[in-house]
Write a protein that holds these residues in place. Sequence first.
Motif, PDB file in Angstrom:
ATOM      1  N   ASP A 255       0.880  -1.673  -0.188  1.00 46.85           N
ATOM      2  CA  ASP A 255      -0.022  -0.156   0.074  1.00 46.85           C
ATOM      3  C   ASP A 255       0.383   1.652   0.246  1.00 46.85           C
ATOM      4  OD1 ASP A 255       0.687  -0.045   2.507  1.00 46.85           O
ATOM      5  OD2 ASP A 255      -0.908  -0.645   3.231  1.00 46.85           O
ATOM      6  N   GLU A 257       2.913   2.132   2.137  1.00 47.85           N
ATOM      7  CA  GLU A 257       3.357   2.782   3.413  1.00 47.85           C
ATOM      8  C   GLU A 257       3.291   1.629   4.594  1.00 47.85           C
ATOM      9  OE1 GLU A 257      -0.206   3.992   4.963  1.00 47.85           O
ATOM     10  OE2 GLU A 257      -0.330   5.766   3.638  1.00 47.85           O
ATOM     11  N   THR A 258       3.506   0.296   4.310  1.00 50.68           N
ATOM     12  CA  THR A 258       4.114  -0.858   4.692  1.00 50.68           C
ATOM     13  C   THR A 258       5.284  -0.878   4.514  1.00 50.68           C
ATOM     14  OG1 THR A 258       2.145  -2.102   4.714  1.00 50.68           O
ATOM     15  CG2 THR A 258       3.973  -3.157   5.400  1.00 50.68           C
ATOM     16  N   ASN A 317       6.998   2.545  -6.847  1.00 54.73           N
ATOM     17  CA  ASN A 317       7.064   1.515  -5.622  1.00 54.73           C
ATOM     18  C   ASN A 317       8.630   0.434  -5.486  1.00 54.73           C
ATOM     19  OD1 ASN A 317       4.334   2.984  -5.550  1.00 54.73           O
ATOM     20  ND2 ASN A 317       5.164   2.880  -3.422  1.00 54.73           N
ATOM     21  N   TYR A 434       9.026   0.592   0.278  1.00 55.80           N
ATOM     22  CA  TYR A 434       7.691  -0.223   0.072  1.00 55.80           C
ATOM     23  C   TYR A 434       7.163  -0.468  -1.595  1.00 55.80           C
ATOM     24  CZ  TYR A 434       9.369   3.203   4.237  1.00 55.80           C
ATOM     25  OH  TYR A 434       9.330   3.596   5.504  1.00 55.80           O
TER      26      TYR A 434
END
Length: 447
Positions: A255, A257-258, A317, A434
């Motif tokens: 996501d 953010e992880t 990402n 991430y």
Amino acid sequence: MTKYIKYIAIPLAAVAALASCSETDAVKDKGNAPVVRYVRDCDPEKSDSLIVAASLGSKLAFIGENLGDVQQIWFNDQKALLNPTMVTSNAIIVDVPNVIPGEVSNIARLVTSTGLTTEYPFTITVPAPRVERMACEYAPAGSQTEIKGAYFANDPSSPLKVVFDGSGEEAEIVSYTQESITIVVPDGATEGTVSVSTIYGTTKSGFHYADTRGMLFDFERDGATGLGIDGRNWHCAPLADDELALSGTYLKMGDAETLINNDAWPENTHLFTYWAGEWSDPITYPARLGERLCDIVDFSDFRNMSLKFEMLIPSANAWQACAMQLIFSGVDKTSYSGGGVDIFGNTVAASNNSYYQDDSGKASASWGRALYRPWSGSTAFHTGDKWITVTVPLTEFVYNSVGGQASAVPSSPEDFANFEIFVWSGGVTGVDCYPIICIDNIRAVKN
């Protein structure tokens, strides 16, 4: 990574000549024109006959006299790479360049250090095109993708052609080299092989475009199997249908953010688990909900099969830590149930995840899986915001969680009832990242 070594049998005359090789061969033959008596193939099944033609990439033995000072061999307009240890007064072992010539003379030309040249009539044949893979086997109509292989040639009398056999539609060719063709997928293209034609012949691909053979998860409720969309598992990354989608719903791991690093256990964001079964007595495997995967796809010849799926990793990402652990297992390892006996009389394990991690800390005891890791410690991996097709042979499902040899591995079709993807461990130090990893069309097909 498995290493493959090819053993070449050299003709007896050449072996004798090479055995007599000395450092004085080049000096002894200097100033003398090379003499070629004949050429033999180094293939042990063909080495007993003389030849006047050979295919690209062939290993040949030139037999004659005054060959010790030969510095160059040209086949048509392509220069071969000579190994000095394979050059003697009486024999030269050489590989024909694996490149289609621009100009064809049907002459092998031997050149010494002093410029003496000997020409020997010899024809190099070009094989039919080799079609190995498509960058994305599910590339939508109108999009560009690449076909990889070899011997792609475009002759004015017989132009290079790519046809989607399912519909008979011909693709537009944007550009090409001898190893790659960039095409536009034609409107109306349907499932099937892809044929590439050159002046040297036509070859159908082993892969299928838009392949539904061996489909396990397409993440569509009305899709081929309907599996993997109802959360009948331990944990599962979410399904999505957004601007990144290839076609419809897909599995979206991450996501943005992880954090993924060497210590990560991201079971809520980077895990997909499918366990066959039902909470019943005896345990059942309801259709399109909890079927054993080995009842959907024939795994009887699993050693000659591969796992395939489409994947997209956004450039923003990228992925640079942990391996993607790909794990098949039988219902004797886990199931979507409380355990017991199933309708076939088999003893079934209750829901658990200990079979792919060893709680005692002995990674060697864990169940075999494949570890897919396209990134390196110095280079993050992404797919350039495009979908690609990933292929992993089922013979690679032999590792434990840290990259060593697993103590037990899939050995029968029943070991392919369940399936997991988990971005975790792998035994290689990575870099904090991430990653977002999008996956679709998970299937098992014959090689």
